[in-house]
Design a protein around this motif. Structure first.
Motif, PDB file in Angstrom:
ATOM      1  N   LEU A 150       6.192   5.686   5.340  1.00 64.01           N
ATOM      2  CA  LEU A 150       7.637   5.465   5.374  1.00 64.01           C
ATOM      3  C   LEU A 150       8.130   5.279   6.808  1.00 64.01           C
ATOM      4  O   LEU A 150       8.933   4.394   7.086  1.00 64.01           O
ATOM      5  N   ALA A 151       7.650   6.100   7.712  1.00 58.31           N
ATOM      6  CA  ALA A 151       8.058   5.977   9.114  1.00 58.31           C
ATOM      7  C   ALA A 151       7.571   4.659   9.706  1.00 58.31           C
ATOM      8  O   ALA A 151       8.317   3.967  10.408  1.00 58.31           O
ATOM      9  N   ALA A 152       6.335   4.274   9.406  1.00 57.21           N
ATOM     10  CA  ALA A 152       5.787   3.016   9.932  1.00 57.21           C
ATOM     11  C   ALA A 152       6.545   1.804   9.371  1.00 57.21           C
ATOM     12  O   ALA A 152       6.680   0.787  10.054  1.00 57.21           O
ATOM     13  N   ALA A 153       7.058   1.931   8.152  1.00 57.64           N
ATOM     14  CA  ALA A 153       7.825   0.847   7.535  1.00 57.64           C
ATOM     15  C   ALA A 153       9.287   0.879   7.973  1.00 57.64           C
ATOM     16  O   ALA A 153      10.091   0.088   7.501  1.00 57.64           O
ATOM     17  N   GLU A 154       9.616   1.784   8.863  1.00 63.63           N
ATOM     18  CA  GLU A 154      10.953   1.918   9.440  1.00 63.63           C
ATOM     19  C   GLU A 154      12.012   2.301   8.404  1.00 63.63           C
ATOM     20  O   GLU A 154      13.132   1.773   8.420  1.00 63.63           O
ATOM     21  N   ALA A 155      11.673   3.249   7.521  1.00 62.14           N
ATOM     22  CA  ALA A 155      12.632   3.737   6.521  1.00 62.14           C
ATOM     23  C   ALA A 155      13.871   4.277   7.220  1.00 62.14           C
ATOM     24  O   ALA A 155      13.784   5.060   8.146  1.00 62.14           O
ATOM     25  N   GLY A 156      15.034   3.823   6.767  1.00 61.64           N
ATOM     26  CA  GLY A 156      16.294   4.269   7.331  1.00 61.64           C
ATOM     27  C   GLY A 156      16.654   3.641   8.662  1.00 61.64           C
ATOM     28  O   GLY A 156      17.705   3.922   9.223  1.00 61.64           O
ATOM     29  N   GLU A 157      15.797   2.778   9.180  1.00 59.41           N
ATOM     30  CA  GLU A 157      16.045   2.168  10.486  1.00 59.41           C
ATOM     31  C   GLU A 157      16.178   0.657  10.426  1.00 59.41           C
ATOM     32  O   GLU A 157      16.503   0.021  11.419  1.00 59.41           O
ATOM     33  N   THR A 158      15.886   0.089   9.275  1.00 58.97           N
ATOM     34  CA  THR A 158      15.949  -1.363   9.122  1.00 58.97           C
ATOM     35  C   THR A 158      16.618  -1.696   7.797  1.00 58.97           C
ATOM     36  O   THR A 158      16.883  -0.806   6.991  1.00 58.97           O
ATOM     37  N   ASP A 159      16.896  -2.954   7.552  1.00 59.22           N
ATOM     38  CA  ASP A 159      17.529  -3.326   6.292  1.00 59.22           C
ATOM     39  C   ASP A 159      16.539  -3.152   5.134  1.00 59.22           C
ATOM     40  O   ASP A 159      15.331  -3.093   5.327  1.00 59.22           O
ATOM     41  N   ARG A 160      17.090  -3.061   3.937  1.00 62.09           N
ATOM     42  CA  ARG A 160      16.293  -2.770   2.731  1.00 62.09           C
ATOM     43  C   ARG A 160      15.184  -3.798   2.502  1.00 62.09           C
ATOM     44  O   ARG A 160      14.050  -3.437   2.209  1.00 62.09           O
ATOM     45  N   GLU A 161      15.497  -5.076   2.626  1.00 59.18           N
ATOM     46  CA  GLU A 161      14.501  -6.130   2.383  1.00 59.18           C
ATOM     47  C   GLU A 161      13.319  -6.019   3.343  1.00 59.18           C
ATOM     48  O   GLU A 161      12.158  -6.094   2.941  1.00 59.18           O
ATOM     49  N   THR A 162      13.609  -5.821   4.617  1.00 56.69           N
ATOM     50  CA  THR A 162      12.544  -5.685   5.621  1.00 56.69           C
ATOM     51  C   THR A 162      11.724  -4.432   5.355  1.00 56.69           C
ATOM     52  O   THR A 162      10.491  -4.463   5.392  1.00 56.69           O
ATOM     53  N   PHE A 163      12.417  -3.319   5.071  1.00 59.23           N
ATOM     54  CA  PHE A 163      11.699  -2.075   4.778  1.00 59.23           C
ATOM     55  C   PHE A 163      10.761  -2.251   3.592  1.00 59.23           C
ATOM     56  O   PHE A 163       9.588  -1.874   3.654  1.00 59.23           O
ATOM     57  N   LEU A 164      11.256  -2.820   2.486  1.00 57.86           N
ATOM     58  CA  LEU A 164      10.421  -2.973   1.292  1.00 57.86           C
ATOM     59  C   LEU A 164       9.216  -3.870   1.553  1.00 57.86           C
ATOM     60  O   LEU A 164       8.107  -3.576   1.100  1.00 57.86           O
ATOM     61  N   ARG A 165       9.415  -4.958   2.295  1.00 56.94           N
ATOM     62  CA  ARG A 165       8.300  -5.846   2.630  1.00 56.94           C
ATOM     63  C   ARG A 165       7.252  -5.087   3.445  1.00 56.94           C
ATOM     64  O   ARG A 165       6.062  -5.120   3.139  1.00 56.94           O
ATOM     65  N   GLN A 166       7.714  -4.383   4.467  1.00 60.54           N
ATOM     66  CA  GLN A 166       6.782  -3.646   5.328  1.00 60.54           C
ATOM     67  C   GLN A 166       6.080  -2.530   4.554  1.00 60.54           C
ATOM     68  O   GLN A 166       4.871  -2.314   4.710  1.00 60.54           O
ATOM     69  N   PHE A 167       6.832  -1.828   3.707  1.00 62.68           N
ATOM     70  CA  PHE A 167       6.234  -0.745   2.931  1.00 62.68           C
ATOM     71  C   PHE A 167       5.164  -1.279   1.987  1.00 62.68           C
ATOM     72  O   PHE A 167       4.083  -0.704   1.873  1.00 62.68           O
ATOM     73  N   ARG A 168       5.462  -2.399   1.303  1.00 64.88           N
ATOM     74  CA  ARG A 168       4.467  -3.009   0.394  1.00 64.88           C
ATOM     75  C   ARG A 168       3.190  -3.370   1.147  1.00 64.88           C
ATOM     76  O   ARG A 168       2.084  -3.120   0.671  1.00 64.88           O
ATOM     77  N   GLU A 169       3.350  -3.975   2.327  1.00 64.83           N
ATOM     78  CA  GLU A 169       2.172  -4.353   3.115  1.00 64.83           C
ATOM     79  C   GLU A 169       1.363  -3.125   3.529  1.00 64.83           C
ATOM     80  O   GLU A 169       0.142  -3.097   3.389  1.00 64.83           O
ATOM     81  N   LEU A 170       2.049  -2.097   4.035  1.00 66.36           N
ATOM     82  CA  LEU A 170       1.361  -0.885   4.471  1.00 66.36           C
ATOM     83  C   LEU A 170       0.726  -0.146   3.297  1.00 66.36           C
ATOM     84  O   LEU A 170      -0.400   0.355   3.406  1.00 66.36           O
ATOM     85  N   ALA A 171       1.434  -0.076   2.172  1.00 65.86           N
ATOM     86  CA  ALA A 171       0.896   0.603   0.983  1.00 65.86           C
ATOM     87  C   ALA A 171      -0.323  -0.153   0.465  1.00 65.86           C
ATOM     88  O   ALA A 171      -1.306   0.451   0.032  1.00 65.86           O
ATOM     89  N   GLY A 172      -0.279  -1.479   0.506  1.00 63.12           N
ATOM     90  CA  GLY A 172      -1.441  -2.271   0.100  1.00 63.12           C
ATOM     91  C   GLY A 172      -2.636  -2.009   0.990  1.00 63.12           C
ATOM     92  O   GLY A 172      -3.767  -1.882   0.508  1.00 63.12           O
ATOM     93  N   ASP A 173      -2.402  -1.878   2.290  1.00 62.01           N
ATOM     94  CA  ASP A 173      -3.478  -1.556   3.227  1.00 62.01           C
ATOM     95  C   ASP A 173      -4.067  -0.185   2.909  1.00 62.01           C
ATOM     96  O   ASP A 173      -5.284   0.004   2.953  1.00 62.01           O
ATOM     97  N   ARG A 174      -3.219   0.770   2.547  1.00 64.02           N
ATOM     98  CA  ARG A 174      -3.699   2.128   2.198  1.00 64.02           C
ATOM     99  C   ARG A 174      -4.569   2.089   0.950  1.00 64.02           C
ATOM    100  O   ARG A 174      -5.581   2.755   0.870  1.00 64.02           O
ATOM    101  N   ASN A 175      -4.181   1.277  -0.054  1.00 61.81           N
ATOM    102  CA  ASN A 175      -4.956   1.178  -1.284  1.00 61.81           C
ATOM    103  C   ASN A 175      -6.317   0.561  -1.032  1.00 61.81           C
ATOM    104  O   ASN A 175      -7.305   0.957  -1.615  1.00 61.81           O
ATOM    105  N   VAL A 176      -6.393  -0.430  -0.144  1.00 62.33           N
ATOM    106  CA  VAL A 176      -7.674  -1.055   0.193  1.00 62.33           C
ATOM    107  C   VAL A 176      -8.583  -0.050   0.875  1.00 62.33           C
ATOM    108  O   VAL A 176      -9.768   0.043   0.574  1.00 62.33           O
ATOM    109  N   GLU A 177      -8.029   0.790   1.754  1.00 60.33           N
ATOM    110  CA  GLU A 177      -8.822   1.788   2.457  1.00 60.33           C
ATOM    111  C   GLU A 177      -9.404   2.816   1.506  1.00 60.33           C
ATOM    112  O   GLU A 177     -10.496   3.334   1.733  1.00 60.33           O
ATOM    113  N   ARG A 178      -8.699   3.132   0.411  1.00 57.39           N
ATOM    114  CA  ARG A 178      -9.146   4.152  -0.541  1.00 57.39           C
ATOM    115  C   ARG A 178     -10.302   3.653  -1.402  1.00 57.39           C
ATOM    116  O   ARG A 178     -11.050   4.431  -1.943  1.00 57.39           O
TER     117      ARG A 178
END
Length: 94
Positions: A65-93
């Motif tokens: 959430l912090a890396a995706a800039e939760a609460g610091e950027t607009d909703r669209e940008t946050f969701l895009r960044q969160f999806r990308e980061l969450a996808g990276d986490r799933n690949v690592e697992r």
């Protein structure tokens, strides 16, 4: 012990955006320390979202959430960044 809650207060769920009475919500502290209440404001989850999210793995959630800039950027940008980061986490697992 923890101070009084104002009757009739309405809060917004950070997951779905629904408004609900504070008494029907669950506190969420993005820093993971909800017991240290001094000078702190909380975000809230409605009961349905709390039930749904509390069964999900939380390893690294706050960091993502912090890396995706939760609460610091607009909703669209946050969701895009969160999806990308969450996808990276799933690949690592895998």
């Amino acid at each position: 012990m923890f101070g009084s809650r104002r009757g009739g207060e309405t809060v917004t769920c950070i997951a779905c955006g629904a408004e609900c009475p504070r008494s029907d919500a669950r506190e969420y502290d993005k820093h993971g320390d909800r017991w240290d209440r001094q000078d702190k404001s909380f975000e809230y989850l409605c009961k349905a979202c709390f039930t749904e999210t509390c069964r999900q793995p939380r390893d690294g959630l706050e960091a993502t959430l912090a890396a995706a800039e939760a609460g610091e950027t607009d909703r669209e940008t946050f969701l895009r960044q969160f999806r990308e980061l969450a996808g990276d986490r799933n690949v690592e697992r895998e």
